[in-house]
Design an enzyme around this catalytic site. Sequence first.
Site, mmCIF file in Angstrom:
data_model
loop_
_atom_site.group_PDB
_atom_site.id
_atom_site.type_symbol
_atom_site.label_atom_id
_atom_site.label_comp_id
_atom_site.label_asym_id
_atom_site.label_seq_id
_atom_site.Cartn_x
_atom_site.Cartn_y
_atom_site.Cartn_z
ATOM 1 N N CYS A 190 0.819 -1.231 0.000
ATOM 2 C CA CYS A 190 0.000 0.000 0.000
ATOM 3 C C CYS A 190 0.844 1.269 0.000
ATOM 4 O O CYS A 190 0.283 2.352 -0.154
ATOM 5 C CB CYS A 190 -1.018 0.047 1.126
ATOM 6 S SG CYS A 190 -0.730 -1.025 2.451
ATOM 7 N N LYS A 249 2.134 9.066 -3.851
ATOM 8 C CA LYS A 249 0.856 8.656 -4.442
ATOM 9 C C LYS A 249 0.542 9.472 -5.700
ATOM 10 O O LYS A 249 -0.245 9.059 -6.535
ATOM 11 C CB LYS A 249 -0.260 8.746 -3.407
ATOM 12 C CG LYS A 249 -0.141 7.604 -2.404
ATOM 13 C CD LYS A 249 -1.408 7.321 -1.645
ATOM 14 C CE LYS A 249 -1.406 5.926 -1.079
ATOM 15 N NZ LYS A 249 -0.707 5.726 0.163
ATOM 16 N N CYS A 394 2.218 7.009 7.385
ATOM 17 C CA CYS A 394 1.661 8.110 6.583
ATOM 18 C C CYS A 394 1.370 9.370 7.397
ATOM 19 O O CYS A 394 1.309 10.464 6.833
ATOM 20 C CB CYS A 394 0.370 7.663 5.907
ATOM 21 S SG CYS A 394 0.575 6.206 4.908
HETATM 22 FE FE1 SF4 Z 1 4.332 5.545 2.005
HETATM 23 FE FE2 SF4 Z 1 4.877 7.875 3.181
HETATM 24 FE FE3 SF4 Z 1 3.131 7.750 1.178
HETATM 25 FE FE4 SF4 Z 1 2.473 6.725 3.541
HETATM 26 S S1 SF4 Z 1 2.876 8.879 3.108
HETATM 27 S S2 SF4 Z 1 2.141 5.754 1.540
HETATM 28 S S3 SF4 Z 1 4.437 5.925 4.238
HETATM 29 S S4 SF4 Z 1 5.316 7.322 1.053
#
Ligand code: SF4
Length: 473
Positions: A190, A249, A394
């Site tokens: 994820c 993302k 996150c």
């Molecule tokens: Fe990964 Fe950081 Fe994105 Fe969360 S905020 S999905 S830990 S890259």
Amino acid sequence: MQELAIKFNVKNVEFQGETAKHEIDDKSPSIVRDFNKCILCRRCVATCKNVQNIGAIDCINRGFDSCISTTYDNSLNDVNCTFCGQCIEACPTGALREREYIDDVWAKLKDPDTYVIAQTAPAVRVALGEEFGMEIGTNVTGKMVSGLKRLGFDKVFDTNTAADFTIMEEATEFLERFKNKEHLPMMTSCCPAWVRFTETEYPENIPHLSSCKSPHQMFGAILKSYYAKKNDIAPEKIFVVSVMPCIAKKYESKREEMKIDGICDVDCVITTRELARMIKQANIEFTKLDDESFDHPMGEATGAGAIFGATGGVMEAALRTAYELITKEELKELNFEEVRGEKGVKKATIKIGDAEVKVAVAHGLGNARKVSEQIKNGEADYDFLEVMACPGGCIMGGGQPIKSSKIRSEVDIRRKRSEAIYAIDEKSVIRKSHKNPIMQEIYKQYIGEPGGHKAHELLHTHYSEKEKYCIDE
Ligand code: SF4
């Protein structure tokens, strides 16, 4: 420095003299590098090299020509950068920043022919308030939803709902692999920065990655198939905006592997900071907003979905579901304390029925490298591994509000935000993903069995080796 510039209304630099001129690197879908703003403090280098153990950037040349750059001065897009965005959090001048998609979102919101849907990740709601002077770790879910509705989104849904789908698919996939002793340990997928790290640095470990898409990508696929059909909207007319704590993302949503029949699952990713900017641009007084609820039915989520925002959360949610799927008995103690907390690599053995499942949780790419080496060398003594690229998960993502080093040294930001996340879980009526009623309904009406043909078509993908250029090599 940015705070001081705003305070004293410094808009331009009046000093005369020779200045270094650098081309702006905006090729990456995630990060923009403008080294004309760089003061060579090297905080980004320290973060990338020492905390994340990546080394995508370093100082090159000498004297006046010194600058922070990549191998062969390539774009960040073409080196081993994982787009975790931790360098942005460390940069005091804004020389590194997220690629902004605010104008694209405004354009779609103004277009009467486009049905614009927002979905928000769990970590956003415990940090957004900080951009409006609220205390670190305040849960502003209701105000956030209210703000998004005022911006003009047709629907505001909760990515936590999609996290419940992720758990159903991931737990099903794990149980299958565990039974057949195949490609263990299974690694969660994820976090797109972790996936990119594996694809560039440890391609031999790719078969260990779960084939599940991340929750917001799963949600996009469901919105443009099931939801579109049910509400008689053409999928091409739907524009899905993911509000995320994450920089990676943005890149993930542009990956070819995240399209179905040429249509992107998610059209645009904006960060917590970008959402705050939009709310300010619209002159909305955020702190005075009334609380509103997510739209139904895709806003129904569980506490298990909420804890995805903190390190160990995905594992804990998966264990709650795996336990009940295997034993067919009710799990009484829902908190798996062994996988919570800030330790870099956490390990636990969980008894599920007759089986003993060994799990591990790592956060921060420095720790990810340690577990990746173990897997590569066949030394991993666990069956299921969760990895989040950002230290703390996150809640400390590269798209979250930037804090000055003073605040970072005085306040335990990670702890405050994670306490808020776990409080949401504790207060939830339903705390197990497989008990989410709307998710059960969608499986029944449209997807069929978890792990089945339709589920694979919509909710799974594949990963492959990517090129790597590292400055340390
Ligand atoms: Fe990964 Fe950081 Fe994105 Fe969360 S905020 S999905 S830990 S890259």
